[in-house]
Design a protein around this motif. Structure first.
Motif, short mmCIF file in Angstrom:
data_model
loop_
_atom_site.label_atom_id
_atom_site.label_comp_id
_atom_site.label_asym_id
_atom_site.label_seq_id
_atom_site.Cartn_x
_atom_site.Cartn_y
_atom_site.Cartn_z
N GLY A 110 0.81 -1.21 0.00
CA GLY A 110 0.00 0.00 0.00
C GLY A 110 0.84 1.26 0.00
N ASN A 112 0.13 5.95 0.32
CA ASN A 112 -0.78 7.10 0.39
C ASN A 112 -2.07 6.77 1.16
OD1 ASN A 112 0.92 8.81 -1.24
ND2 ASN A 112 0.23 7.63 -3.02
N GLY A 113 -1.93 5.97 2.20
CA GLY A 113 -3.06 5.67 3.08
C GLY A 113 -3.99 4.59 2.59
N LYS A 114 -3.68 3.95 1.46
CA LYS A 114 -4.58 2.95 0.88
C LYS A 114 -3.82 1.68 0.52
CE LYS A 114 -7.62 6.46 -1.17
NZ LYS A 114 -8.21 6.98 -2.43
N LEU A 115 -4.55 0.56 0.53
CA LEU A 115 -4.00 -0.69 0.04
C LEU A 115 -3.97 -0.66 -1.48
CD1 LEU A 115 -5.92 -3.28 2.27
CD2 LEU A 115 -3.55 -2.52 2.54
N TYR A 116 -2.97 -1.32 -2.07
CA TYR A 116 -2.96 -1.49 -3.51
C TYR A 116 -4.13 -2.38 -3.94
CZ TYR A 116 1.88 0.27 -3.42
OH TYR A 116 3.00 1.03 -3.24
N CYS A 117 -4.52 -2.26 -5.19
CA CYS A 117 -5.61 -3.06 -5.73
C CYS A 117 -5.32 -4.55 -5.55
CB CYS A 117 -5.79 -2.74 -7.21
SG CYS A 117 -7.11 -3.64 -8.02
N ASP A 120 -6.11 -7.03 0.82
CA ASP A 120 -7.18 -6.87 1.81
C ASP A 120 -6.61 -7.12 3.20
OD1 ASP A 120 -6.82 -9.64 1.97
OD2 ASP A 120 -8.67 -10.12 0.89
N THR A 142 2.29 4.07 5.12
CA THR A 142 1.00 3.41 4.94
C THR A 142 1.04 1.97 5.43
OG1 THR A 142 0.37 4.81 3.07
CG2 THR A 142 -0.68 2.65 3.22
N TYR A 152 -4.12 6.28 9.38
CA TYR A 152 -3.10 6.96 8.58
C TYR A 152 -3.19 8.47 8.77
CZ TYR A 152 -0.64 8.58 4.36
OH TYR A 152 0.20 9.21 3.48
N SER A 154 -1.70 11.90 6.92
CA SER A 154 -1.06 12.30 5.67
C SER A 154 0.18 13.17 5.87
CB SER A 154 -2.06 13.04 4.77
OG SER A 154 -2.57 14.19 5.44
#
Length: 265
Positions: A110, A112-117, A120, A142, A152, A154
């Protein structure tokens, strides 16, 4: 000469994962062996790609490695993509580690605060287990947040990252190196080792480029195997990445032209 095994996917076109790790580690004088987990026609920043999962072949590879008596002085794990591959990684450590082998894990799931596609909570939980086997881990902010269950932030301040590093130390005995800490317009790493912090900050560039995390991990690992200090490993890896970004033209969207810097080191 040290012999390292790096376990990651291979993009036939695009500067990331094994396409970066193999030339960089080799150029630093490390005998570099690979365990490709998948082959992609090109990495996923392009408009389309093909994907061949190699998980089913790994057991055959292990059989032949045993037959040939192969052992590795170090391991570098990058993008795995499937939680089942973490069990494969542990089996690899158990069967193919030379005495005192070093395990370096870059979690890669992940940013920028998000998991990669495709990732899970189950994948994160499996990685949380795998890092217990590491000697050094290299999460970004992240990934550190997800691994520790921390919301998270920023701003990624050094003080916030220090808190993350302490939380990670409760999950693993590994040296903690969290990348992406920021202060006073600079960016870099927080190192947590032996209950002591070191902070390494360099110039923050406006550009963000694909594959720079893989380059950082590769240079860091090569420097560490050359017995450099953790501070020097971080500084030299970060400087290498900065130089790569600066030398890469604006039209080169799918990575950085690290070859130019590698040739001049």
């Amino acid at each position: 000469m040290k012999r390292i095994l790096t376990m990651q996917d291979l993009s036939c076109v695009g500067q990331c994962s094994l396409t970066v790790a193999l030339p960089v580690l080799s150029a630093y004088g490390v005998e570099t062996c690979v365990l490709p987990t998948a082959i992609l026609s090109n990495h996923t920043m392009f408009k389309s790609w093909s994907y061949l999962d190699l998980t089913g072949e790994i057991e055959n590879i292990f059989v032949e490695w045993k037959n040939n008596g192969f052992k590795f002085d170090a391991f570098l794990l990058g993008y795995l993509g499937k939680k089942t591959l973490m069990d494969v990684a542990e089996k690899c450590f158990d069967n193919f580690s030379a005495d005192g082998a070093t395990v370096i894990i870059d979690p890669v799931f992940g940013d920028n605060g998000k998991l990669y596609c495709g990732f899970d909570g189950e994948y994160v939980a499996a990685m949380r287990k795998l890092i217990k086997r590491a000697d050094i881990i290299l999460p970004n902010v992240t990934e550190a947040c997800f691994l520790t269950g921390t919301p998270y932030q920023s701003d990624c301040s050094v003080e916030f990252v220090k808190q993350l590093a302490k939380k990670l130390a409760a999950l693993t005995d590994a040296v903690i190196v969290v990348t992406g800490a920021e202060k006073d317009g600079k960016i870099g790493e927080v190192i947590y080792c032996g209950n002591e912090f070191e902070v390494v900050l360099l110039e923050k560039l406006p550009q963000k480029r694909h594959g720079t995390g893989d380059i950082f991990a590769s240079v860091f690992t090569a420097e560490f195997l050359a017995q450099k200090s953790l501070r020097d490993c971080c500084f030299n890896a970060s400087k290498f990445v900065i130089d790569c970004i600066k030398t890469t033209g604006d039209g080169h969207f799918y990575g950085v032209e690290f070859e130019k810097i590698l040739n001049n080191r």
